[in-house]
Design a protein around this motif. Structure first.
Motif, PDB file in Angstrom:
ATOM      1  N   ALA A  66       0.799  -1.227   0.000  1.00  0.00           N
ATOM      2  CA  ALA A  66       0.000   0.000   0.000  1.00  0.00           C
ATOM      3  C   ALA A  66       0.831   1.276   0.000  1.00  0.00           C
ATOM      4  O   ALA A  66       0.487   2.242  -0.672  1.00  0.00           O
ATOM      5  CB  ALA A  66      -0.956  -0.018   1.188  1.00  0.00           C
ATOM      6  N   GLY A  67       1.931   1.312   0.755  1.00  0.00           N
ATOM      7  CA  GLY A  67       2.767   2.516   0.777  1.00  0.00           C
ATOM      8  C   GLY A  67       1.988   3.749   1.176  1.00  0.00           C
ATOM      9  O   GLY A  67       1.475   3.860   2.292  1.00  0.00           O
ATOM     10  N   SER A  68       1.844   4.677   0.255  1.00  0.00           N
ATOM     11  CA  SER A  68       1.116   5.921   0.514  1.00  0.00           C
ATOM     12  C   SER A  68      -0.397   5.714   0.562  1.00  0.00           C
ATOM     13  O   SER A  68      -1.131   6.570   1.043  1.00  0.00           O
ATOM     14  CB  SER A  68       1.435   6.948  -0.585  1.00  0.00           C
ATOM     15  OG  SER A  68       0.882   6.519  -1.825  1.00  0.00           O
ATOM     16  N   GLY A  69      -0.851   4.588   0.012  1.00  0.00           N
ATOM     17  CA  GLY A  69      -2.288   4.333  -0.040  1.00  0.00           C
ATOM     18  C   GLY A  69      -2.992   5.000  -1.202  1.00  0.00           C
ATOM     19  O   GLY A  69      -4.223   4.993  -1.278  1.00  0.00           O
ATOM     20  N   GLY A  70      -2.223   5.551  -2.133  1.00  0.00           N
ATOM     21  CA  GLY A  70      -2.817   6.303  -3.238  1.00  0.00           C
ATOM     22  C   GLY A  70      -3.809   5.513  -4.072  1.00  0.00           C
ATOM     23  O   GLY A  70      -4.854   6.022  -4.455  1.00  0.00           O
ATOM     24  N   VAL A 129      -7.282  -6.103  -7.453  1.00  0.00           N
ATOM     25  CA  VAL A 129      -6.047  -6.180  -6.678  1.00  0.00           C
ATOM     26  C   VAL A 129      -5.014  -5.236  -7.291  1.00  0.00           C
ATOM     27  O   VAL A 129      -4.838  -5.211  -8.515  1.00  0.00           O
ATOM     28  CB  VAL A 129      -5.482  -7.618  -6.643  1.00  0.00           C
ATOM     29  CG1 VAL A 129      -4.166  -7.658  -5.879  1.00  0.00           C
ATOM     30  CG2 VAL A 129      -6.492  -8.585  -6.030  1.00  0.00           C
ATOM     31  N   PHE A 130      -4.333  -4.479  -6.422  1.00  0.00           N
ATOM     32  CA  PHE A 130      -3.259  -3.587  -6.849  1.00  0.00           C
ATOM     33  C   PHE A 130      -1.933  -4.164  -6.375  1.00  0.00           C
ATOM     34  O   PHE A 130      -1.761  -4.456  -5.188  1.00  0.00           O
ATOM     35  CB  PHE A 130      -3.436  -2.186  -6.255  1.00  0.00           C
ATOM     36  CG  PHE A 130      -4.734  -1.523  -6.624  1.00  0.00           C
ATOM     37  CD1 PHE A 130      -4.911  -0.968  -7.879  1.00  0.00           C
ATOM     38  CD2 PHE A 130      -5.789  -1.470  -5.716  1.00  0.00           C
ATOM     39  CE1 PHE A 130      -6.115  -0.358  -8.228  1.00  0.00           C
ATOM     40  CE2 PHE A 130      -6.987  -0.858  -6.050  1.00  0.00           C
ATOM     41  CZ  PHE A 130      -7.152  -0.311  -7.310  1.00  0.00           C
ATOM     42  N   ILE A 131      -0.991  -4.325  -7.312  1.00  0.00           N
ATOM     43  CA  ILE A 131       0.363  -4.793  -6.980  1.00  0.00           C
ATOM     44  C   ILE A 131       1.338  -3.719  -7.443  1.00  0.00           C
ATOM     45  O   ILE A 131       1.597  -3.569  -8.643  1.00  0.00           O
ATOM     46  CB  ILE A 131       0.694  -6.136  -7.674  1.00  0.00           C
ATOM     47  CG1 ILE A 131      -0.359  -7.193  -7.339  1.00  0.00           C
ATOM     48  CG2 ILE A 131       2.088  -6.615  -7.269  1.00  0.00           C
ATOM     49  CD1 ILE A 131      -0.180  -8.495  -8.124  1.00  0.00           C
ATOM     50  N   ASP A 132       1.864  -2.965  -6.503  1.00  0.00           N
ATOM     51  CA  ASP A 132       2.797  -1.872  -6.820  1.00  0.00           C
ATOM     52  C   ASP A 132       3.930  -1.916  -5.790  1.00  0.00           C
ATOM     53  O   ASP A 132       4.016  -1.076  -4.904  1.00  0.00           O
ATOM     54  CB  ASP A 132       2.047  -0.531  -6.769  1.00  0.00           C
ATOM     55  CG  ASP A 132       2.956   0.645  -7.095  1.00  0.00           C
ATOM     56  OD1 ASP A 132       4.061   0.423  -7.627  1.00  0.00           O
ATOM     57  OD2 ASP A 132       2.561   1.788  -6.800  1.00  0.00           O
TER      58      ASP A 132
END
Length: 198
Positions: A66-70, A129-132
């Motif tokens: 997630a990091g920043s959650g953007g 699903v987001f994979i970053d």
């Protein structure tokens, strides 16, 4: 794209992300500039959510790194039923919790955990699903294999963002039941949208 910065454990938020559309349109959220944190640029995010527009409302979404959650907060703003954020960095996870509170987002779950650990035991199915992941860590292939073992709803959509010079090797082992729908390159970043079929 933010530069990689080292952060002391007590560092405060030093940047922000902007929600582009939806119920929180134009809202800016503070983010921690942790080492390896690389928020998705507004230009890329706008393209991705144009791709995903018909699928986000009512969806159960998973933001793996997630990091920043953007990405996750953008999905929440655009009508996702529920968004689960996974973030290993304790301070970044705490910031995600704070930002969810700022948005009064009761449909957000934040897991302070490694994505690869979290995905070991499937517990529910996700529609988007987001994979970053952080660059140069070879996380994509491992994440994909774990997701394919019971986490994906029928016709689930998977967004992958990674360094363009490694995409050919990192994506070489994708499951045969993942169909590439869209792909673009912006500078050093390659981003793609896949669809899963059971």
């Amino acid at each position: 794209m933010s530069k990689h910065k080292k952060r002391s454990p007590n560092a405060s938020a030093t940047g922000n992300i902007r929600i582009i559309a939806g119920s929180h349109r134009g809202r800016k959220l503070p983010v921690l500039m942790a080492e390896g944190l690389r928020p998705t640029t507004d230009r890329v995010k706008e393209t991705v959510f144009n791709w995903l527009m018909p699928y986000i409302p009512g969806a159960h979404c998973l933001d793996c790194f997630a990091g920043s959650g953007g990405l996750g907060f953008e999905a929440q703003s655009r009508g996702a039923e529920q968004v689960t954020f996974i973030e290993l960095d304790k301070a970044a996870a705490k910031q995600l919790t704070h930002n969810a509170q700022l948005l009064k987002a009761s449909n957000v779950i934040i897991e302070n955990n490694s994505a690869l650990t979290f995905l070991q035991k499937p517990s529910k199915k996700f529609d988007v699903v987001f994979i970053d992941p952080p660059f140069r860590k070879q996380f994509v292939q491992q994440t994909v294999q774990l997701l394919n073992q019971g986490w994906l709803a029928e016709q689930a959509l998977i967004y992958i963002e990674m360094e363009s010079d490694a995409s050919s090797t990192e994506l070489a082992g994708l499951p045969i039941n993942w169909q590439l729908l869209k792909e673009k390159v912006a500078g050093q970043v390659s981003y793609r949208l896949y669809q899963f079929t059971a």
